[in-house]
Design an enzyme around this catalytic site. Structure first.
Site, PDB file in Angstrom:
ATOM      1  N   PHE A  25      -5.224  39.268  29.805  1.00 41.44           N
ATOM      2  CA  PHE A  25      -3.805  39.229  30.463  1.00 41.44           C
ATOM      3  C   PHE A  25      -2.182  39.736  30.716  1.00 41.44           C
ATOM      4  O   PHE A  25      -2.336  40.110  29.180  1.00 41.44           O
ATOM      5  CB  PHE A  25      -4.378  37.558  30.714  1.00 41.44           C
ATOM      6  CG  PHE A  25      -2.815  37.705  31.742  1.00 41.44           C
ATOM      7  CD1 PHE A  25      -2.713  37.415  32.681  1.00 41.44           C
ATOM      8  CD2 PHE A  25      -1.608  36.687  31.201  1.00 41.44           C
ATOM      9  CE1 PHE A  25      -1.834  37.094  33.910  1.00 41.44           C
ATOM     10  CE2 PHE A  25      -0.956  35.987  31.991  1.00 41.44           C
ATOM     11  CZ  PHE A  25      -0.907  36.233  33.230  1.00 41.44           C
ATOM     12  N   SER A  93      -9.630  37.544  25.204  1.00 46.10           N
ATOM     13  CA  SER A  93      -8.584  37.164  25.305  1.00 46.10           C
ATOM     14  C   SER A  93      -9.087  36.553  26.974  1.00 46.10           C
ATOM     15  O   SER A  93      -9.907  35.433  27.158  1.00 46.10           O
ATOM     16  CB  SER A  93      -7.422  37.776  25.222  1.00 46.10           C
ATOM     17  OG  SER A  93      -6.517  36.336  26.403  1.00 46.10           O
ATOM     18  N   MET A  94      -8.393  37.012  27.573  1.00 44.02           N
ATOM     19  CA  MET A  94      -8.886  36.131  29.122  1.00 44.02           C
ATOM     20  C   MET A  94      -9.795  36.849  29.852  1.00 44.02           C
ATOM     21  O   MET A  94     -10.863  36.672  30.367  1.00 44.02           O
ATOM     22  CB  MET A  94      -7.801  36.755  30.742  1.00 44.02           C
ATOM     23  CG  MET A  94      -8.603  36.533  31.663  1.00 44.02           C
ATOM     24  SD  MET A  94      -6.686  36.741  33.326  1.00 44.02           S
ATOM     25  CE  MET A  94      -7.020  38.661  33.333  1.00 44.02           C
ATOM     26  N   ASP A 194      -3.744  33.682  14.660  1.00 41.27           N
ATOM     27  CA  ASP A 194      -3.540  34.630  15.929  1.00 41.27           C
ATOM     28  C   ASP A 194      -2.289  33.456  16.920  1.00 41.27           C
ATOM     29  O   ASP A 194      -2.714  32.254  17.467  1.00 41.27           O
ATOM     30  CB  ASP A 194      -4.638  34.001  16.966  1.00 41.27           C
ATOM     31  CG  ASP A 194      -4.976  34.567  18.654  1.00 41.27           C
ATOM     32  OD1 ASP A 194      -3.787  34.624  18.915  1.00 41.27           O
ATOM     33  OD2 ASP A 194      -5.980  34.557  19.050  1.00 41.27           O
ATOM     34  N   HIS A 224      -4.236  38.620  17.401  1.00 38.45           N
ATOM     35  CA  HIS A 224      -4.967  38.275  18.441  1.00 38.45           C
ATOM     36  C   HIS A 224      -5.763  39.299  18.659  1.00 38.45           C
ATOM     37  O   HIS A 224      -6.972  39.604  19.336  1.00 38.45           O
ATOM     38  CB  HIS A 224      -4.044  38.200  19.563  1.00 38.45           C
ATOM     39  CG  HIS A 224      -3.915  38.106  20.957  1.00 38.45           C
ATOM     40  ND1 HIS A 224      -5.402  36.819  21.326  1.00 38.45           N
ATOM     41  CD2 HIS A 224      -4.264  38.364  22.659  1.00 38.45           C
ATOM     42  CE1 HIS A 224      -6.026  36.721  22.300  1.00 38.45           C
ATOM     43  NE2 HIS A 224      -5.355  37.807  23.250  1.00 38.45           N
TER      44      HIS A 224
END
Length: 272
Positions: A25, A93-94, A194, A224
């Site tokens: 994202f 992530s996303m 993270d 992250h």
């Protein structure tokens, strides 16, 4: 709008095993480009699309929704399944949540998943205010470049449009409900520290999927965006080994009927 330099999608035509990579994202393919090139150099067919509203300016993201982001990776998966015997999906992530939804909806067409710091929830009290706050406040500070490695930078937006954040929250909630439908082999690599997605998200994913072939790897030197961080090489190597275990043709020589690393069309980057 023109795509930011370095944010272009990437495609490599390799052998019969395909890999779809999904970025996160407010990010772009640049965060996964070294991973994509690593896999391409080893003879895999690789697709790394640019999600709608990303890689240009945050104003473009504010007029998109989760259905737009998912539709792009769904299309890319269908393209790969048309020309590959097996397709793996990986995400950051996303992008990890996008990969999980693809696995839940496409069943055997997804041979396995590699998830790096997968997102599962928009955290904090502010998340509950998003449905209303997005009509009052347009943006908040961005979340890019959470990286421990000095000098490594992620191309992404410095602002997060709250309309898009609200869409992300809706998407995460929907994917969470569908996690029990995920039965494919899964590798989850997550950072101990993270500042964007807490380890609790990976734990939630691991606790709810129905997969029996599960590998969990802790990344102790990265934040992250681990694919651009100190643990990047480990992510690349572990994912390639995971794919090779499930797709025995990976790594075979041309005399054994499989494309060798570097053989075939060169990787290409194209603007969106």
């Amino acid at each position: 709008m023109p795509v930011l330099p370095g944010a272009e999608p990437y495609r490599h035509e390799g052998g019969e095993i395909g890999v779809l990579l999904c970025h996160g994202f407010t990010g772009c393919p640049q965060s996964l480009r070294p991973w994509a090139e690593y896999l391409a150099e080893r003879g895999l067919t690789v697709s790394l699309p640019l999600l709608p509203g990303h890689g240009t300016r945050w104003e473009d993201l504010s007029v998109t929704g989760w259905q737009d982001w998912y539709a792009e990776v769904d299309r890319a998966l269908r393209d790969l399944t048309d020309r590959c015997s097996q397709v793996f999906v990986a995400g950051l992530s996303m992008g990890g949540a996008l990969a999980l939804r693809l696995a839940a909806h496409h069943g055997d067409q997804v041979a396995g998943l590699v998830l790096v710091n997968p997102g599962n929830k928009v955290h904090g009290l502010a998340a509950h205010a998003l449905p209303v706050a997005r009509h009052v406040v347009r943006t908040v500070k961005g979340i890019r470049s959470d990286i421990a490695k000095e000098g490594s930078q992620e191309i992404g937006y410095d602002r997060v449009p709250l309309h898009a954040a609200h869409q992300l929250r809706r998407f995460f909630r929907g994917v969470d409900r569908e996690l029990p439908q995920v039965t494919q082999p899964v590798m989850v690599l997550h950072s101990v520290e993270d500042h964007v997605v807490p380890p609790a998200d990976s734990a939630r994913v691991l606790s709810r999927i129905s997969s029996t072939d599960v590998t969990e790897i802790l990344l102790e030197q990265s934040y992250h965006v681990a694919t651009l961080d100190h643990d990047a090489d480990r992510i690349f190597e572990e994912s390639y080994a995971f794919i090779g275990r499930l797709a025995p043709s990976v790594g075979k020589t041309p005399s054994e009927g499989v494309t060798s690393p570097g053989e075939g069309a060169e990787g290409t980057a194209s603007g969106g």
